[in-house]
Scaffold this motif. Structure first.
Motif, PDB file in Angstrom:
ATOM      1  N   ALA A 142       0.825  -1.212   0.000  1.00 17.30           N
ATOM      2  CA  ALA A 142       0.000   0.000   0.000  1.00 17.30           C
ATOM      3  C   ALA A 142       0.859   1.262   0.000  1.00 17.30           C
ATOM      4  O   ALA A 142       0.578   2.219  -0.714  1.00 17.30           O
ATOM      5  N   GLY A 167       2.258   6.097  -4.444  1.00 11.05           N
ATOM      6  CA  GLY A 167       0.918   6.642  -4.244  1.00 11.05           C
ATOM      7  C   GLY A 167       0.890   7.620  -3.080  1.00 11.05           C
ATOM      8  O   GLY A 167       0.227   8.658  -3.150  1.00 11.05           O
ATOM      9  N   TYR A 194       3.941   3.117 -13.269  1.00 11.10           N
ATOM     10  CA  TYR A 194       4.601   3.197 -11.962  1.00 11.10           C
ATOM     11  C   TYR A 194       6.110   3.054 -12.116  1.00 11.10           C
ATOM     12  O   TYR A 194       6.893   3.752 -11.485  1.00 11.10           O
ATOM     13  N   PHE A 218      -6.237   4.017  -5.037  1.00  6.70           N
ATOM     14  CA  PHE A 218      -4.864   3.814  -5.510  1.00  6.70           C
ATOM     15  C   PHE A 218      -3.938   3.577  -4.317  1.00  6.70           C
ATOM     16  O   PHE A 218      -3.143   2.646  -4.292  1.00  6.70           O
ATOM     17  N   SER A 268      -4.217   0.335  -2.529  1.00  8.26           N
ATOM     18  CA  SER A 268      -4.105  -0.797  -3.467  1.00  8.26           C
ATOM     19  C   SER A 268      -5.434  -1.533  -3.630  1.00  8.26           C
ATOM     20  O   SER A 268      -5.468  -2.757  -3.708  1.00  8.26           O
ATOM     21  N   SER A 316      -7.572  -3.317  -7.463  1.00  6.89           N
ATOM     22  CA  SER A 316      -6.528  -3.797  -8.362  1.00  6.89           C
ATOM     23  C   SER A 316      -6.142  -5.244  -8.024  1.00  6.89           C
ATOM     24  O   SER A 316      -5.005  -5.641  -8.212  1.00  6.89           O
TER      25      SER A 316
HETATM   26  N1  TRP Z   1      -0.810   1.532  -3.306  1.00  2.00           N
HETATM   27  C1  TRP Z   1       0.345   1.664  -4.140  1.00  2.00           C
HETATM   28  C2  TRP Z   1       1.027   2.973  -3.800  1.00  2.00           C
HETATM   29  O1  TRP Z   1       0.507   3.746  -3.035  1.00  2.00           O
HETATM   30  C3  TRP Z   1      -0.017   1.626  -5.600  1.00  2.00           C
HETATM   31  C4  TRP Z   1      -0.893   0.480  -5.958  1.00  2.00           C
HETATM   32  C5  TRP Z   1      -2.137   0.530  -6.435  1.00  2.00           C
HETATM   33  C6  TRP Z   1      -0.575  -0.864  -5.839  1.00  2.00           C
HETATM   34  N2  TRP Z   1      -2.626  -0.715  -6.660  1.00  2.00           N
HETATM   35  C7  TRP Z   1      -1.690  -1.584  -6.295  1.00  2.00           C
HETATM   36  C8  TRP Z   1       0.541  -1.517  -5.385  1.00  2.00           C
HETATM   37  C9  TRP Z   1      -1.678  -2.952  -6.297  1.00  2.00           C
HETATM   38  C10 TRP Z   1       0.549  -2.888  -5.369  1.00  2.00           C
HETATM   39  C11 TRP Z   1      -0.549  -3.598  -5.827  1.00  2.00           C
HETATM   40  O2  TRP Z   1       2.063   3.271  -4.303  1.00  2.00           O
END
Ligand code: TRP
Length: 474
Positions: free
Chosen positions: A28, A32, A114, A244, A247, A250
């Protein structure tokens, strides 16, 4: 320690609650929090965005987080399979697995842009390390660069497509390397070594920012709520950022939930994950904005905020280059733990689906992400005019990078989360999931209410006011 044991049913499990929490927080907490949250807060007007964001975390993010982890633990399989199992056990259609399919595609698309940002981080580490070395670390100044030179780093990098692609390849390569090594040697290693290192550096830099920067202006900017600033697009940005950052939407938390065994209390675990993630985002605001304000730079610089405004501000301070280097190393640790998780989800799914080995699968997914990532990286340069969805007003004028960011954050994640809330709130058998959620009394009733009523209604409304004016150009 994140160690895994093989339980009777043959699936790897986290060794315990601490391991599960650490791994989930590792996924997480990432770009982000450190890069996207301050950028979005800055461009969406500060306080209104931040306060609405916190509400979204508590009232929408947290209930959806618990729902996703519950699906994973009951399903005990890759995300789409887990949803299918919950659906089957509830006598519902297996089509609900679409929520995990959307999530899987979203994770893959997020991975590809990313890693572009991860590449920028590596580039900055190289630049600052080089400057530090050239300036003679023993001279005691630790300030090898001027603000002007640092301000110029990002335009220079953008002007040089080859370097950008090379940096993307390097960051993605490191990510693939760890995923190839598998759960215990790869993901466990990254989470146990890099997350603690991250937290130590992060605390040091936040304290530094608090003491040297403009705290008063930061508090005004982040926490003064001006209702007229809360527009549809700001609300959509905030809810998208909440998903986001946690996480969600996703397929991630479903995937990790499947590694959690029955003794772990998922209710309190979700609370800890959300609290940790939100604290890091807010603290990142307190690390970045005081310094940017004190240097009199623009807060609405968007993606450039962390890469241009902040490091430029560092250079106006004692030992700026050293602080800059430490900062970007910390960002790298946080980004890598998330990137590894982003790659793990589609990889573990493809391993079961196609029965190919882990190494080959991780490499293949990595190459695919690289190809899309190249388009995203070059959208700041030679491919600026390649605007794949530019015919839709919401995506007007956006190159590949911004298109991917908007498509995932503002559309795919909220939609996947909406379907998740409806599925858990109305479709899945309550006896199945509620018995496992680890909460009771008013907390349980609140969760039920939020998942079944508030989340779907609010998400539909926000998607309508946020996307459709954009879609029809209103
Ligand atoms: N949460 C991650 C961050 O803040 C980004 C992210 C979004 C993520 N969805 C995900 C990471 C799924 C791993 C898996 O940077």
């Amino acid at each position: 320690m994140v160690t895994t044991t093989a339980p009777a049913e043959g699936r790897e499990h986290w060794s315990g609650r601490a391991a599960f929490i650490l791994a989930a927080i590792g996924s997480a907490v990432g770009l982000g929090n450190l890069w996207r949250f301050p950028a979005e807060a800055g461009t969406n007007g500060g306080g209104a965005f931040v306060i609405f964001y916190i509400l979204c975390i508590v009232l929408i993010g947290l209930p959806v987080l618990l729902s996703e982890i519950l699906i994973g633990r009951h399903g005990q399989d890759a995300a789409p399979e887990s949803v299918r199992r919950v659906a089957r056990d509830s006598n519902a259609s297996e089509r609900w697995a679409v929520l995990a399919d959307i999530g899987m595609v979203a994770a893959f698309l997020i991975l590809s842009f990313y890693c572009v940002v991860g590449g920028w981080v590596l580039y900055y580490i190289g630049q600052f390390a080089g400057d530090l070395f050239a300036s003679g670390p023993l001279s005691g100044a630790f300030a090898g660069s001027t603000p002007e030179a640092v301000q110029q780093l990002m335009p220079d990098l953008f002007a040089n497509g080859g370097t950008q692609v090379a940096m993307l390849a390097l960051f993605l390569g490191i990510t693939v390397f760890f995923v190839m090594r598998g759960i215990s040697k790869g993901i466990e290693f990254v989470a146990t070594w890099m997350m603690p290192a991250f937290f130590m550096l992060f605390l040091a830099i936040t304290v530094y920012g608090l003491f040297t920067g403009d705290l008063g202006q930061t508090i005004d900017f982040l926490f003064v709520f001006e209702p007229e600033k809360l527009t549809g697009s700001v609300m959509l940005a905030a809810v998208g950022q909440a998903f986001f950052s946690l996480s969600l939407g996703s397929a991630m938390m479903i995937t990790y939930g499947a590694y959690a065994d029955k003794s772990i209390n998922l209710g309190s675990t979700s609370g800890i994950i959300a609290a940790a993630d939100t604290s890091v985002a807010l603290l990142a605001g307190f690390a970045i904005f005081p310094i940017v304000f004190a240097a009199g730079l623009a807060v609405n610089a968007g993606p450039a905020l962390m890469f241009q405004s902040l490091p430029t501000a560092f250079m106006t301070m004692p030992a700026g280059t050293l602080i800059g280097l430490a900062f970007f190393i910390m960002v790298f640790f946080a980004a890598l733990t998330s990137a590894v998780a982003l790659l793990e989800a589609p990889t573990s799914w493809a391993i079961t689906k196609f029965g190919v080995g882990r190494k080959k699968t991780a490499a293949t997914v990595g190459v695919l992400a690289f190809l899309i990532g190249v388009l995203a990286a070059l959208s700041f340069n030679s491919l600026a005019d390649f605007q794949p969805l530019g015919f839709i007003p919401l995506f007007e004028g956006m190159g590949m990078f911004d298109t991917l960011d908007t498509l995932t954050g503002k559309i795919m994640l909220p939609i996947a989360a909406l379907i998740t809330a409806i599925f858990v709130g109305w479709i899945a058998d309550r006896n199945l999931l509620d018995a496992e959620n680890g909460i009771s009394g008013w907390l349980h009733h609140s969760w039920r209410f939020l998942v079944a009523w508030l989340c779907p209604i609010v998400l539909v409304l926000i998607l309508l006011v946020g996307i459709f004016p954009g879609l029809i150009g209103g």
